[in-house]
Design a protein around this motif. Structure first.
Motif, PDB file in Angstrom:
ATOM      1  N   THR A  92     -14.846  -1.160  -2.449  1.00 48.90           N
ATOM      2  CA  THR A  92     -13.706  -0.174  -3.065  1.00 48.90           C
ATOM      3  C   THR A  92     -12.544  -1.268  -3.443  1.00 48.90           C
ATOM      4  O   THR A  92     -12.547  -2.273  -3.189  1.00 48.90           O
ATOM      5  CB  THR A  92     -13.107   0.600  -1.647  1.00 48.90           C
ATOM      6  OG1 THR A  92     -12.262   1.385  -2.094  1.00 48.90           O
ATOM      7  CG2 THR A  92     -12.873  -0.438  -0.526  1.00 48.90           C
ATOM      8  N   GLY A 120      -6.446   0.377  -3.562  1.00 45.13           N
ATOM      9  CA  GLY A 120      -5.533   1.598  -3.437  1.00 45.13           C
ATOM     10  C   GLY A 120      -5.886   2.950  -2.656  1.00 45.13           C
ATOM     11  O   GLY A 120      -5.140   3.651  -2.596  1.00 45.13           O
ATOM     12  N   ILE A 121      -7.180   2.945  -2.498  1.00 45.98           N
ATOM     13  CA  ILE A 121      -7.749   4.157  -1.742  1.00 45.98           C
ATOM     14  C   ILE A 121      -7.160   4.419  -0.523  1.00 45.98           C
ATOM     15  O   ILE A 121      -6.767   3.474   0.391  1.00 45.98           O
ATOM     16  CB  ILE A 121      -9.253   4.161  -1.710  1.00 45.98           C
ATOM     17  CG1 ILE A 121      -9.818   5.577  -1.241  1.00 45.98           C
ATOM     18  CG2 ILE A 121      -9.804   3.048  -0.589  1.00 45.98           C
ATOM     19  CD1 ILE A 121     -11.210   5.767  -1.599  1.00 45.98           C
ATOM     20  N   ASP A 169      -7.628   2.338  -7.301  1.00 50.04           N
ATOM     21  CA  ASP A 169      -8.020   3.336  -6.022  1.00 50.04           C
ATOM     22  C   ASP A 169      -9.209   3.914  -5.826  1.00 50.04           C
ATOM     23  O   ASP A 169      -9.439   4.982  -5.201  1.00 50.04           O
ATOM     24  CB  ASP A 169      -6.903   4.413  -5.815  1.00 50.04           C
ATOM     25  CG  ASP A 169      -6.759   5.203  -7.245  1.00 50.04           C
ATOM     26  OD1 ASP A 169      -7.708   5.099  -8.121  1.00 50.04           O
ATOM     27  OD2 ASP A 169      -6.317   6.332  -6.903  1.00 50.04           O
ATOM     28  N   GLY A 227       0.749  -1.077   0.067  1.00 50.68           N
ATOM     29  CA  GLY A 227       0.000   0.108  -0.136  1.00 50.68           C
ATOM     30  C   GLY A 227       0.918   1.144   0.020  1.00 50.68           C
ATOM     31  O   GLY A 227       1.619   1.383  -0.915  1.00 50.68           O
ATOM     32  N   SER A 228       0.695   1.862   1.078  1.00 49.30           N
ATOM     33  CA  SER A 228       1.608   3.224   1.370  1.00 49.30           C
ATOM     34  C   SER A 228       2.934   2.980   1.918  1.00 49.30           C
ATOM     35  O   SER A 228       3.921   3.797   2.245  1.00 49.30           O
ATOM     36  CB  SER A 228       0.953   4.314   1.831  1.00 49.30           C
ATOM     37  OG  SER A 228      -0.362   4.727   1.062  1.00 49.30           O
ATOM     38  N   LYS A 234      -1.768   1.834  -7.540  1.00 53.49           N
ATOM     39  CA  LYS A 234      -2.246   3.346  -7.650  1.00 53.49           C
ATOM     40  C   LYS A 234      -3.163   3.364  -8.886  1.00 53.49           C
ATOM     41  O   LYS A 234      -4.035   4.389  -8.606  1.00 53.49           O
ATOM     42  CB  LYS A 234      -0.813   4.149  -8.144  1.00 53.49           C
ATOM     43  CG  LYS A 234       0.068   3.388  -9.396  1.00 53.49           C
ATOM     44  CD  LYS A 234       1.075   4.340  -9.443  1.00 53.49           C
ATOM     45  CE  LYS A 234       2.055   4.036 -10.664  1.00 53.49           C
ATOM     46  NZ  LYS A 234       3.404   4.498 -10.817  1.00 53.49           N
ATOM     47  N   GLN A 290      -3.118   3.092   2.840  1.00 50.01           N
ATOM     48  CA  GLN A 290      -4.324   2.440   1.961  1.00 50.01           C
ATOM     49  C   GLN A 290      -5.091   1.313   2.612  1.00 50.01           C
ATOM     50  O   GLN A 290      -4.489   0.683   3.354  1.00 50.01           O
ATOM     51  CB  GLN A 290      -3.541   1.939   0.586  1.00 50.01           C
ATOM     52  CG  GLN A 290      -2.824   2.999  -0.366  1.00 50.01           C
ATOM     53  CD  GLN A 290      -2.377   2.475  -1.377  1.00 50.01           C
ATOM     54  OE1 GLN A 290      -2.610   1.439  -1.940  1.00 50.01           O
ATOM     55  NE2 GLN A 290      -1.333   3.165  -1.961  1.00 50.01           N
TER      56      GLN A 290
END
Lengths: 470, 470
Positions: free
Chosen positions: B109, B112-113, B95, B71-72, B92, B140
């Motif tokens: 969802t 990637g959000i 998302d 994720g991040s 990416k 994320q």
């Protein structure tokens, strides 16, 4: 396979008083609450502790003997029937609460305790264990955990899974493991706790559980909303949730069920309406009052013909008890009652109820429908007679249609009863062949000799509902 | 192993813009938020949809190439470091929120959000997604699901697991499965949904999730209680829960942490006291008011030297934001910050805090402690310098002692950060060798070629903390 030597070994492990080979006893444990599935076990074994469970499991694993762990046998998916013989394992000696911890809000218990006894114990201390399957008066907590049982309070409070914090488990190789604990958070490796919850006794034997408790709600109110139109009832359900109110209970009964329940319970239920919603809210007094007022208004706006609040706790209790007795009431009418639990997204309740009505007509079978409307979890219940093989075939076809319809609406083949032997032929409809295969890989990894409750969850080669004549 | 042909294949699958082999990019994805673990991947791949993920996974499986979904990179257990090279998979292009369903109270969802973006989206509709890891501004949701992230609201609302209703997953063989759905109840086979939650990317790639939402609480109040004595703070925590109040948030900060956070945030936090509890309650106005009054009284009875309610929403927000910034604030002081998350039953918080103090003294290392007191989930944070190998050895020994102490108190080695590579050497302390073996069997069944995030959860032969020099 089930030799004299094995019988002797079992006696040595649990004591001869705790092994039963009598034909009459074997017959008693040859079936559960599911019609059409019956098969004799070879022995009934009642271990006294985890160590004895472990020894029994090892003996069975070494000798390829099936083990079926069984609570009170209230299972509705043929999950506790000894379809391949072997041992039925009872927990009558392992029924003690080990600890109620008021600081950590947990209860640690053996599997054999009756669900309602556990609930009473914690409520006496101002605490609350929400999962309340309709069978809770006789079901055992170990059975609830193995089936991930739901209940009437699922909408607001979730299901058994949401309250299991830790387990002691005897694996099929006899090893004893402990998962989780009195912990609000624990991410040490894979979530074995939740893997075992709902695994229907096919992966190991649960010998102890630590369950989460919450503070007991301050008060509770109960309401009936009556409808002459099923759509209006379903619209009310959606509107309540869309208005950001989550009631503790939001139950649906159709007219045939209402009639039967009233005949049984005789508490003055309305029998002339097409549908009833039984609605409960709990929590702080002021919030409950406000929610119930708003719910009543929403029901009226959605064309309820009458909305009435239970005036006393006794009246409220009478209503929920009547609802819980629906299966028993329906079971009086015909020799065989087959109750299903196809579940759909809450927004599809009206579509599902109408589909069930149409399917019943199509196959000319009698289906009454009630259930947990707030959860989208319906119980279409067929009144029939297993001796009428021609009708039973139509019943099977009707349920097959119901499963397909539920899946088509984004639902599942079972909301709270489990797959068992009864729905194994339909599992792929929900999870796909790749999903079944993934599950089968887990099963093979844990239980390569397939001794743990064989014949459940996974269908035999043929994708067809197994019908064992009773 | 990572041949030109494979590079070409990757470009064909995701498009050449979405594969990155540049040394500078590889360096960026060679580490996550965990100190001491770094290793270069062979490629950074950004698939655009589930089908592309499936093709990438198949290619990797056929060629035994490791895949690390990321994720991040806020992971604190070296869970997203490409320790064995291979592909780092980014989301990416995946998302998007696919659906917010106000009738079924769900959000569907892509992974990637950003967590906080998702939270804002649902709160704008009067709905609520409670899990709020401190990293939520950049983390994320896919990472949260893979790690079963906790947060400040865990005490009342639970963790990420409690909100995941369904998943789309690409299995290591490239097959795509869907679990669960917009369903309050679903017991169709093993609970693959919860098996994948918290599986740290070691069993498959999560490509879509359906999450449960609840109505947004009407109001929220925030309070600080100050103590000159850690025991008094811990006793207050126990007393609040024993009084049947479950606050939304119940955070603890010790004096060194307070000092650092105040230096960083400059919002007038008290720095002269030994401990602070940050307490939040949310819900209907009248209930929050009543709970906060009672909590204040309980804190005073348990020798809080001061109890103060935030006067405005801004002041309250400032307090929780300051708390969330604790790690960033601490990270400014020394070159290396090692943050742990040993967790104990809530009733053992005082014992654990004291044990951490003693262990820090014993090994002469600097440890600040803060965390989720209501969950028993502490974050002892060591300020050190990886270049000082002698000190780092003492730090390692101190954390080893902390893990043993947590286990001794009925706790776990990780409450919300995961095992990753950092704690794999200690997993057996919590789940036993038989537990590790059971987990390893699941891993082998799903991922026989060990391509999915290898080197995480399961320790190499030696049972020792892996230290990779950075």
């Amino acid at each position: 396979m089930f030799t004299e030597k094995i019988k002797e070994n079992l006696k040595q492990i649990v004591g001869s008083k705790n092994v039963d080979f009598k034909k009459s006893s074997l017959l008693v444990y040859s079936y559960d609450a599911t019609p059409q599935f019956q098969s004799l076990p070879d022995a009934i074994v009642s271990p006294r502790n985890t160590n004895e469970v472990s020894q029994v499991v090892k003996l069975c694993n070494d000798n390829r003997i099936p083990i079926v762990p069984r609570g009170s046998g209230t299972n509705l998916s043929a999950g506790t029937t000894p379809l391949e013989g072997g041992i039925v394992l009872l927990f009558k000696h392992m029924d003690q609460i080990l600890d109620i911890d008021e600081e950590n809000l947990t209860i640690t218990t053996q599997p054999g305790i009756i669900t309602q006894d556990l609930i009473h114990e914690v409520e006496a201390r101002g605490l609350f264990y929400p999962p309340d399957p309709s069978s809770m008066k006789i079901s055992q907590i170990g059975g609830n955990i193995n089936e991930n049982s739901g209940g009437l309070r699922g909408l607001k409070y979730g299901v058994t899974r949401d309250y299991v914090l830790g387990l002691e488990i005897v694996l099929p190789n006899g090893e004893i493991i402990r998962t989780g604990g009195k912990l609000a958070k624990d991410v040490a490796g894979y979530d074995l706790t939740r893997l075992f919850v709902g695994s229907e006794g096919t992966l190991g034997i649960i010998t102890e559980a630590t369950l989460k408790l919450i503070p007991k709600p301050e008060t509770k109110k109960t309401m009936l909303a009556l409808y002459q139109n099923i759509d209006a009832a379903a619209r009310s359900v959606s509107a309540i949730i869309s208005n950001r109110i989550v009631p503790a209970t939001l139950e649906f009964l159709d007219q045939p069920t209402l009639q039967v329940v009233e005949d049984f319970a005789q508490i003055g239920l309305p029998t002339e309406v097409k549908a009833v919603l039984l609605i409960e809210q709990d929590g702080p007094e002021v919030v409950v009052q406000q929610d119930m007022q708003q719910i009543a208004q929403i029901c009226e706006e959605n064309h309820a013909v009458e909305v009435s609040l239970a005036k006393t706790a006794e009246e409220a209790e009478g209503l929920t008890t009547a609802r819980r007795s629906a299966l028993s009431a329906l079971a009086r009418l015909k020799p065989t009652t087959i109750l299903e639990d196809a579940t759909v997204p809450r927004s599809e309740i009206a579509n599902m109820v109408k589909a069930i009505e149409n399917i019943a007509k199509k196959y000319d079978v009698t289906i009454c429908t009630f259930g947990h409307a707030g959860d989208g979890n319906l119980h279409p219940t067929c009144l029939t007679d297993v001796r009428n093989t021609e009708e039973i075939e139509r019943v099977e076809l009707a349920f097959e249609d119901i499963f397909h319809k539920a899946i088509g609406l984004g639902g599942t083949i079972t909301g709270e009863h489990g797959v068992g032997a009864m729905k194994s032929a339909y599992l792929h409809l929900k999870v796909g062949e790749a999903g079944v295969e993934a599950m089968q890989q887990i099963k093979n990894a844990f239980d390569p000799n397939n001794i743990m409750n064989p014949g459940k969850i996974f269908a035999k080669s043929e994708r067809k509902r197994v019908v064992v004549s009773s």
